[in-house]
Design a protein around this motif. Structure first.
Motif, PDB file in Angstrom:
ATOM      1  N   ASN A 145       0.667  -1.071   0.363  1.00 18.86           N
ATOM      2  CA  ASN A 145      -0.077  -0.465   0.137  1.00 18.86           C
ATOM      3  C   ASN A 145       0.823   0.770   0.172  1.00 18.86           C
ATOM      4  O   ASN A 145       2.154   1.554   0.824  1.00 18.86           O
TER       5      ASN A 145
ATOM      6  N   THR B  73      -3.201   7.981  -1.563  1.00 18.76           N
ATOM      7  CA  THR B  73      -3.679   6.555  -1.093  1.00 18.76           C
ATOM      8  C   THR B  73      -3.501   5.603  -2.886  1.00 18.76           C
ATOM      9  O   THR B  73      -4.221   6.357  -3.489  1.00 18.76           O
TER      10      THR B  73
ATOM     11  N   ASP C 290      -3.324   1.420  -3.493  1.00 14.15           N
ATOM     12  CA  ASP C 290      -3.068  -0.748  -4.164  1.00 14.15           C
ATOM     13  C   ASP C 290      -3.320  -0.922  -5.220  1.00 14.15           C
ATOM     14  O   ASP C 290      -3.327  -0.294  -5.947  1.00 14.15           O
TER      15      ASP C 290
ATOM     16  N   LYS D 273      -9.308   3.010   4.304  1.00 17.51           N
ATOM     17  CA  LYS D 273      -8.321   3.625   3.300  1.00 17.51           C
ATOM     18  C   LYS D 273      -8.976   3.884   2.020  1.00 17.51           C
ATOM     19  O   LYS D 273      -8.639   4.755   1.021  1.00 17.51           O
TER      20      LYS D 273
END
Length: 271
Positions: free
Chosen positions: A150, A165, A167, A222
């Motif tokens: 991540n 963010t 991922d 997240k």
């Protein structure tokens, strides 16, 4: 005199268990003793007279509460704000003196402090993950092998904290991107972001993704639902260098400011 009378009345709203000021819903025992909702839920019987708990609320106190200006519940930590009802509830949710965790804690940081200390903390402990310009060029090392990794970075611009963010969802090969606003939501402040990927041979822009910066009320998340951009991992691999590194940039755009600038430029044409 008026302020003294109000302070005297406000003191009646102290919960007898936690000694914090009660806010609606204000709960009761059958004898009429009042409690904040949090403490009331933890009690088996009234802490003052042992009477059973009432299923009803104290409507009169709740009505009086709406007319009074209470100090912020973080006044012991230094907050001097006072306000009524919903104004106070809204303030306390984003108060600079409220407790906070590191917004980069997913990188295993265990720091705890107040919201006003977040930037200093990140400057000291996470300087490589904090940026102060609205555009930043970055590199993901070994992009070929980003399974279970991540990425979290912060921007502090426009007097606002943004958390970026991204991922990889291993099963589907989907790369997710998002930039969220961690400050108090505002209708007057709307932001968007742009992800740009560069070809390592030519340094030309080869991929551009754009989306809105949503306000993230719960920064334990997240990603906020499906409010993120996505693309295919294999597609990005073709633009990595010989080491498997991916060069990209994040740009955060102040939409209100851009609209104002366009209006100013338009007005200048007629001056």
């Amino acid at each position: 005199m008026e302020c003294t009378s109000e302070n005297s009345l406000i003191s009646k709203f102290e919960c007898p268990v936690c000694f914090k000021y009660m806010i609606p819903p204000i709960r009761l025992c059958l004898s009429g003793h009042s409690y904040c909702s949090s403490c009331f839920d933890k009690l088996k019987n009234c802490a003052l007279c042992r009477a059973n708990k009432s299923p009803y609320r104290c409507i009169v106190l709740e009505q009086i509460h709406a007319t009074l200006s209470f100090p912020c519940k973080y006044y012991d930590q230094g907050c001097v704000f006072r306000g009524k009802g919903d104004v106070m509830t809204d303030h306390q949710e984003y108060c600079d003196f409220s407790p906070a965790l590191c917004p980069l804690r997913f990188n295993e940081c265990e720091w705890r402090g107040s919201k006003s200390e977040i930037l200093d903390h990140c400057r000291n402990l996470h300087p490589d993950n904090l940026f102060f310009e609205n555009k930043q060029k970055l590199k993901v090392t070994n992009f070929y092998n980003i399974m279970n990794r991540n990425y979290f970075i912060l921007f502090y611009i426009f007097d606002t904290v943004f958390r970026c963010t991204w991922d990889l969802i291993e099963d589907s090969g989907t790369v997710r991107f998002a930039v969220y606003v961690l400050n108090k939501p505002s209708k007057l402040r709307q932001y968007s972001f742009k992800i740009t990927v560069f070809d390592t041979q030519t340094n030309m822009e080869v991929i551009t993704l754009m989306g809105p910066c949503y306000y993230l009320k719960d920064d334990n998340l997240k990603f906020l639902g499906k409010k993120y951009l996505s693309s295919n991992h294999d597609y990005f691999k073709g633009f990595c260098d010989n080491n498997g590194d991916l060069n990209y940039a994040i740009t955060i755009i102040n939409n209100i400011r851009n609209e104002r600038k366009e209006q100013e430029d338009f007005d200048d044409l007629f001056q």
